[in-house]
Motif scaffolding. Structure first.
Motif, PDB file in Angstrom:
ATOM      1  N   PRO A   1      -5.085  -0.630   9.526  1.00  0.00           N
ATOM      2  CA  PRO A   1      -5.845   0.555   9.146  1.00  0.00           C
ATOM      3  C   PRO A   1      -5.809   0.771   7.630  1.00  0.00           C
ATOM      4  O   PRO A   1      -4.799   0.567   6.977  1.00  0.00           O
ATOM      5  N   VAL A   2      -6.944   1.185   7.089  1.00  0.00           N
ATOM      6  CA  VAL A   2      -7.037   1.513   5.672  1.00  0.00           C
ATOM      7  C   VAL A   2      -6.498   2.923   5.464  1.00  0.00           C
ATOM      8  O   VAL A   2      -7.000   3.886   6.062  1.00  0.00           O
ATOM      9  N   LEU A   3      -5.436   3.051   4.603  1.00  0.00           N
ATOM     10  CA  LEU A   3      -4.854   4.349   4.321  1.00  0.00           C
ATOM     11  C   LEU A   3      -5.411   4.889   3.010  1.00  0.00           C
ATOM     12  O   LEU A   3      -5.666   4.136   2.053  1.00  0.00           O
ATOM     13  N   LEU A   4      -5.566   6.218   2.974  1.00  0.00           N
ATOM     14  CA  LEU A   4      -6.144   6.850   1.784  1.00  0.00           C
ATOM     15  C   LEU A   4      -5.054   7.126   0.746  1.00  0.00           C
ATOM     16  O   LEU A   4      -4.787   8.271   0.356  1.00  0.00           O
ATOM     17  N   VAL A   5      -4.397   6.052   0.281  1.00  0.00           N
ATOM     18  CA  VAL A   5      -3.409   6.178  -0.798  1.00  0.00           C
ATOM     19  C   VAL A   5      -4.163   6.340  -2.111  1.00  0.00           C
ATOM     20  O   VAL A   5      -5.355   6.020  -2.217  1.00  0.00           O
ATOM     21  N   GLU A   6      -3.452   6.832  -3.143  1.00  0.00           N
ATOM     22  CA  GLU A   6      -4.118   7.149  -4.403  1.00  0.00           C
ATOM     23  C   GLU A   6      -4.720   5.916  -5.048  1.00  0.00           C
ATOM     24  O   GLU A   6      -5.801   5.971  -5.636  1.00  0.00           O
TER      25      GLU A   6
ATOM     26  N   ILE B   1      -8.044   5.274  -3.391  1.00  0.00           N
ATOM     27  CA  ILE B   1      -9.042   6.284  -3.767  1.00  0.00           C
ATOM     28  C   ILE B   1      -9.557   6.032  -5.179  1.00  0.00           C
ATOM     29  O   ILE B   1     -10.756   6.202  -5.469  1.00  0.00           O
ATOM     30  N   ASN B   2      -8.682   5.598  -6.076  1.00  0.00           N
ATOM     31  CA  ASN B   2      -9.094   5.404  -7.474  1.00  0.00           C
ATOM     32  C   ASN B   2     -10.017   4.206  -7.672  1.00  0.00           C
ATOM     33  O   ASN B   2     -10.564   4.023  -8.767  1.00  0.00           O
ATOM     34  N   THR B   3     -10.173   3.380  -6.625  1.00  0.00           N
ATOM     35  CA  THR B   3     -11.117   2.258  -6.747  1.00  0.00           C
ATOM     36  C   THR B   3     -12.559   2.749  -6.747  1.00  0.00           C
ATOM     37  O   THR B   3     -13.469   1.975  -7.096  1.00  0.00           O
ATOM     38  N   PHE B   4     -12.773   4.011  -6.334  1.00  0.00           N
ATOM     39  CA  PHE B   4     -14.125   4.565  -6.324  1.00  0.00           C
ATOM     40  C   PHE B   4     -14.429   5.138  -7.709  1.00  0.00           C
ATOM     41  O   PHE B   4     -13.663   5.941  -8.258  1.00  0.00           O
ATOM     42  N   LYS B   5     -15.552   4.722  -8.293  1.00  0.00           N
ATOM     43  CA  LYS B   5     -15.910   5.097  -9.659  1.00  0.00           C
ATOM     44  C   LYS B   5     -16.483   6.501  -9.771  1.00  0.00           C
ATOM     45  O   LYS B   5     -16.353   7.161 -10.808  1.00  0.00           O
ATOM     46  N   VAL B   6     -17.121   6.949  -8.682  1.00  0.00           N
ATOM     47  CA  VAL B   6     -17.787   8.260  -8.726  1.00  0.00           C
ATOM     48  C   VAL B   6     -16.771   9.344  -8.359  1.00  0.00           C
ATOM     49  O   VAL B   6     -16.111   9.262  -7.311  1.00  0.00           O
TER      50      VAL B   6
ATOM     51  N   LEU C   1      -8.608   6.075   6.992  1.00  0.00           N
ATOM     52  CA  LEU C   1     -10.039   6.128   6.745  1.00  0.00           C
ATOM     53  C   LEU C   1     -10.772   5.859   8.056  1.00  0.00           C
ATOM     54  O   LEU C   1     -10.489   4.865   8.731  1.00  0.00           O
ATOM     55  N   TYR C   2     -11.691   6.768   8.422  1.00  0.00           N
ATOM     56  CA  TYR C   2     -12.451   6.639   9.665  1.00  0.00           C
ATOM     57  C   TYR C   2     -13.927   6.388   9.351  1.00  0.00           C
ATOM     58  O   TYR C   2     -14.472   6.921   8.375  1.00  0.00           O
ATOM     59  N   GLY C   3     -14.561   5.564  10.207  1.00  0.00           N
ATOM     60  CA  GLY C   3     -15.970   5.275  10.046  1.00  0.00           C
ATOM     61  C   GLY C   3     -16.847   6.319  10.721  1.00  0.00           C
ATOM     62  O   GLY C   3     -16.344   7.289  11.318  1.00  0.00           O
ATOM     63  N   PRO C   4     -18.185   6.133  10.649  1.00  0.00           N
ATOM     64  CA  PRO C   4     -19.114   7.083  11.299  1.00  0.00           C
ATOM     65  C   PRO C   4     -18.878   7.198  12.802  1.00  0.00           C
ATOM     66  O   PRO C   4     -19.204   8.237  13.394  1.00  0.00           O
ATOM     67  N   ASP C   5     -18.323   6.129  13.415  1.00  0.00           N
ATOM     68  CA  ASP C   5     -18.048   6.171  14.851  1.00  0.00           C
ATOM     69  C   ASP C   5     -16.709   6.826  15.170  1.00  0.00           C
ATOM     70  O   ASP C   5     -16.258   6.805  16.318  1.00  0.00           O
ATOM     71  N   LYS C   6     -16.056   7.397  14.100  1.00  0.00           N
ATOM     72  CA  LYS C   6     -14.765   8.081  14.226  1.00  0.00           C
ATOM     73  C   LYS C   6     -13.633   7.144  14.652  1.00  0.00           C
ATOM     74  O   LYS C   6     -12.594   7.588  15.152  1.00  0.00           O
TER      75      LYS C   6
ATOM     76  N   LEU D   1     -12.470  11.911  -0.545  1.00  0.00           N
ATOM     77  CA  LEU D   1     -11.337  11.212   0.059  1.00  0.00           C
ATOM     78  C   LEU D   1     -10.042  11.996  -0.142  1.00  0.00           C
ATOM     79  O   LEU D   1      -9.182  12.032   0.755  1.00  0.00           O
ATOM     80  N   HIS D   2      -9.872  12.639  -1.308  1.00  0.00           N
ATOM     81  CA  HIS D   2      -8.694  13.500  -1.506  1.00  0.00           C
ATOM     82  C   HIS D   2      -8.679  14.644  -0.484  1.00  0.00           C
ATOM     83  O   HIS D   2      -7.628  15.007   0.049  1.00  0.00           O
ATOM     84  N   GLN D   3      -9.872  15.204  -0.195  1.00  0.00           N
ATOM     85  CA  GLN D   3      -9.977  16.299   0.774  1.00  0.00           C
ATOM     86  C   GLN D   3      -9.538  15.850   2.169  1.00  0.00           C
ATOM     87  O   GLN D   3      -8.937  16.613   2.919  1.00  0.00           O
ATOM     88  N   LYS D   4      -9.814  14.606   2.511  1.00  0.00           N
ATOM     89  CA  LYS D   4      -9.406  14.097   3.821  1.00  0.00           C
ATOM     90  C   LYS D   4      -7.885  14.081   3.965  1.00  0.00           C
ATOM     91  O   LYS D   4      -7.352  14.178   5.078  1.00  0.00           O
ATOM     92  N   ASN D   5      -7.161  13.933   2.826  1.00  0.00           N
ATOM     93  CA  ASN D   5      -5.698  13.995   2.882  1.00  0.00           C
ATOM     94  C   ASN D   5      -5.184  15.429   2.984  1.00  0.00           C
ATOM     95  O   ASN D   5      -4.097  15.659   3.504  1.00  0.00           O
ATOM     96  N   ARG D   6      -5.943  16.374   2.475  1.00  0.00           N
ATOM     97  CA  ARG D   6      -5.531  17.782   2.537  1.00  0.00           C
ATOM     98  C   ARG D   6      -5.919  18.332   3.910  1.00  0.00           C
ATOM     99  O   ARG D   6      -6.946  18.970   4.095  1.00  0.00           O
TER     100      ARG D   6
END
Length: 695
Positions: free
Chosen positions: A661-666, A669-674, A646-651, A681-686
């Motif tokens: 580092p925070v990894l975009l594991v499933e 990702i599922n902690t996000f309600k929306v 996961l990258y911030g606005p400053d890349k 976030l799934h797209q960032k893995n693809r």
């Protein structure tokens, strides 16, 4: 006795009246010639009147004859019409003006000194300074210009001209001290410089023939009353095998008329543009066009008002190498003052299109700009001017034309020995700027001003390239970087040099080359630049620095790669992104990369692994089809096994509370309600990326 005295007195009175009448006749004839711009005959009449001792002290109005041709672009000089001067001062003034217009500056100087000393003609002070300047008396000219500038009677326009001219005097004094390797000599007198005037050389049939203008015996005349040695015609010569020029040949009728014809330019398609002077109206000069077949000409005709504006001069045409642009000089309305350089579009048959365009204030001044010549290879305009700080009279200047911005650079004076204290014009060069011709009246001759043709061999042009190599991330010096020089045209093979321990390099380049230069070093991505020396017309130093970025250990994402749903087919947008990667791999032709493809965590592991492998191979296949060696590309599909960070606005990577580092594991990702946030976030893995695995 008384009777004899009366007779003597009457004789003296009659003689005085007769002498006075003859003086008036000389002045009358002088004024008639002067008004017709026939200064040669005018000056002879004024000199006869001056030699007559009767009535020298007679007072007359100094502006009885209006002098209008003073190269003032915006207004006439205001004069005190109530002021009276002696007849002697009046004659000195008009004799000086005749000599000035005849470019006989030594005689102009002699007579202007008389009028300046008496201060009857305040603006003669400016023209005396000009005469000093044209006579190479630069210290006297500077002093006289300063006197005029301080004068409360100085005219605004002449004041500006005096300031520009004084700058030219200082430039001339600097030029005298310089040493250059330029060779200038008068062209062969048996071929080019015969008769009373020779000027305006121009290539005709590439560089194997030259045309030029000459007034000499054997020219085209209408009747025995005309003298061809005082009428200009166009001539041509061809280059012999021994590099000498053939005897000149007059183009003959109907190209040449019984008037003054000259200053021509060929469009490489059997059309010649040239200037024709009117004998009836000396101020009328127009550009004509003549078509030919097998060196035989059809009747010439005057171009229309888009070029020849009625009542004004249009002269000295030059056609660009591609035959699409006609440059010319004109004092037509819409200019910046005096003669300006204009251009207009033409077709292959010589027909004009649209309206002419003034070349603008960088090229044109409030005085005269004439004799344009555009050197195609260097993209440089050469022209003559007395309004850009000349060292005397017309000087030859050059200005580079930037084809991308469509703008000219600030003109620079060619300096001595090409320019002199007199008029220098009609500059032309060969394709490599090594040899050329120009015209000048620097040598004295009968009548005060005669153009001769001069040959010039340019000084060697040295082009130096230098710079440093840096680490792009730290901006520290990076030593021992290999620089590869590649000739874009493929004339000579590539060669390499290496920056030294201080990251410095230098190299002398040839004129007329276009180079692609690449900097490389192990463990660094390459950097590149280009250098084009075609437009360089003088010794120049060029700086090019190289910034090489360290190759990272981790993979580098290729942003913008897209596929159809559940497919390995590349979308058009993906191909555009891979085109940029192709350019990168071409530049960095020493690296072997792994093309990686990743999926999100949804779906079966085996399916995701196979899909990512096929997608990676699609990228490799596309790059191979573009020309990348397949041995440099390894496709690798990782499926969902390597979630992205996961990258911030400053890349920069986002870190958790423990600094990892925070990894975009499933589960994360599922902690996000929306749902929309989870999809982002799934797209960032693809993703598709590459990693350097060998060099």
């Amino acid at each position: 006795m008384m009777k004899s005295k009366i007779i003597c007195l009457l004789f003296l009175m009659i003689s005085g009246m007769s002498l006075a009448q003859s003086k008036k006749m000389y002045i009358y004839l002088g004024n008639e010639y002067f008004s017709k711009l026939d200064y040669a005959n005018a000056v002879e009449q004024y000199k006869l009147a001056l030699s007559d001792s009767v009535s020298r002290s007679t007072m007359t109005y100094p502006y009885e004859i209006q002098v209008t041709n003073q190269k003032l672009s915006k207004s006439k000089v205001e004069v005190d019409t109530s002021l009276k001067v002696t007849m002697e001062e009046y004659l000195h003034h008009h004799i000086a003006w005749c000599y000035f217009r005849l470019h006989d500056y030594p005689n102009a100087e002699k007579h202007l000194k008389n009028t300046v000393e008496e201060k009857a003609y305040p603006h003669d002070s400016y023209f005396l300074a000009q005469s000093y300047m044209n006579n190479s008396k630069y210290d006297e000219a500077i002093s006289q210009f300063e006197d005029y500038i301080r004068s409360p009677q100085a005219d605004d326009e002449l004041l500006h001209a005096a300031q520009v001219a004084m700058t030219g005097c200082y430039l001339a004094k600097e030029e005298i001290e310089k040493t250059r390797e330029i060779s200038v000599k008068m062209a062969d007198t048996a071929v080019f410089n015969r008769g009373t005037a020779n000027f305006a050389t121009m290539y005709f049939d590439k560089d194997q023939k030259l045309m030029f203008t000459s007034a000499r015996t054997g020219g085209v005349i209408l009747n025995e009353k005309q003298q061809s040695e005082y009428l200009c015609d166009l001539y041509w010569v061809s280059l012999n095998e021994d590099s000498t020029w053939s005897a000149p040949t007059n183009f003959g009728r109907p190209l040449n008329s019984a008037q003054n014809d000259g200053a021509g330019s060929f469009n490489n398609n059997n059309v010649i543009f040239y200037t024709r002077w009117s004998e009836e109206k000396k101020t009328e000069q127009n550009i004509y066009l003549a078509r030919m077949m097998d060196m035989k000409f059809f009747e010439a005709y005057k171009l229309d008002s888009s070029v020849n504006y009625p009542g004004y001069k249009s002269i000295q045409p030059y056609v660009s190498m591609d035959g699409r642009t006609l440059y010319f000089s004109s004092n037509r309305p819409g200019g910046l003052g005096g003669m300006d350089i204009w251009k207009i579009a033409i077709d292959s048959a010589g027909n004009t299109h649209g309206q002419p365009e003034n070349l603008g204030s960088l090229i044109n001044s409030d005085q005269d700009e004439v004799t344009p010549f555009f050197h195609e290879v260097s993209s440089t305009l050469f022209f003559s001017s007395n309004g850009h700080g000349s060292i005397g009279g017309l000087d030859i200047f050059k200005s580079h034309y930037d084809r991308e911005t469509e703008a000219f650079s600030v003109p620079s004076n060619l300096g001595m020995p090409i320019n002199s204290s007199r008029d220098d014009a009609y500059m032309m060069w060969d394709s490599r700027l090594s040899k050329g011709f120009f015209s000048s009246d620097r040598e004295p001759c009968n009548g005060g001003s005669c153009y001769d043709i001069y040959e010039v061999v340019n000084e060697p042009i040295h082009i130096y390239l230098s710079g440093y190599s840096y680490n792009k991330e730290t901006e520290e010096i990076l030593p021992n970087v290999k620089l590869t020089f590649k000739d874009v045209r493929g004339v000579f093979p590539p060669y390499n040099i290496v920056t030294d321990s201080n990251g410095y390099y230098e190299r002398e380049l040839n004129y007329g080359v276009e180079l692609f230069i690449k900097g490389q070093k192990i463990n660094y991505f390459a950097d590149a630049t280009s250098v084009n020396t075609n437009s360089i017309t003088q010794t120049t130093s060029i700086t090019r620095d190289f910034y090489l970025k360290p190759i990272p250990q981790e993979e580098i994402e290729i942003e913008g790669i897209e596929y159809d749903f559940n497919s390995d087919k590349l979308r058009p947008a993906s191909q555009a992104v891979l085109d940029k990667l192709f350019d990168f791999l071409e530049l960095n032709n020493n690296i072997i990369v792994e093309i990686n493809s990743h999926t999100d965590a949804r779906g079966k592991d085996a399916y995701n692994l196979d899909l990512s492998q096929r997608r990676a191979k699609s990228c490799v296949d596309y790059l191979v089809s573009k020309g990348i060696d397949p041995s440099r590309l390894i496709p690798k599909g990782y499926g969902e096994t390597q979630p992205n960070q996961l990258y911030g606005p400053d890349k920069k990577p986002v870190l958790d509370a423990e600094g990892n580092p925070v990894l975009l594991v499933e589960s994360y990702i599922n902690t996000f309600k929306v749902k929309a946030e989870r999809e982002v976030l799934h797209q960032k893995n693809r993703r598709t990326s590459f990693k350097v695995i060998n060099q």
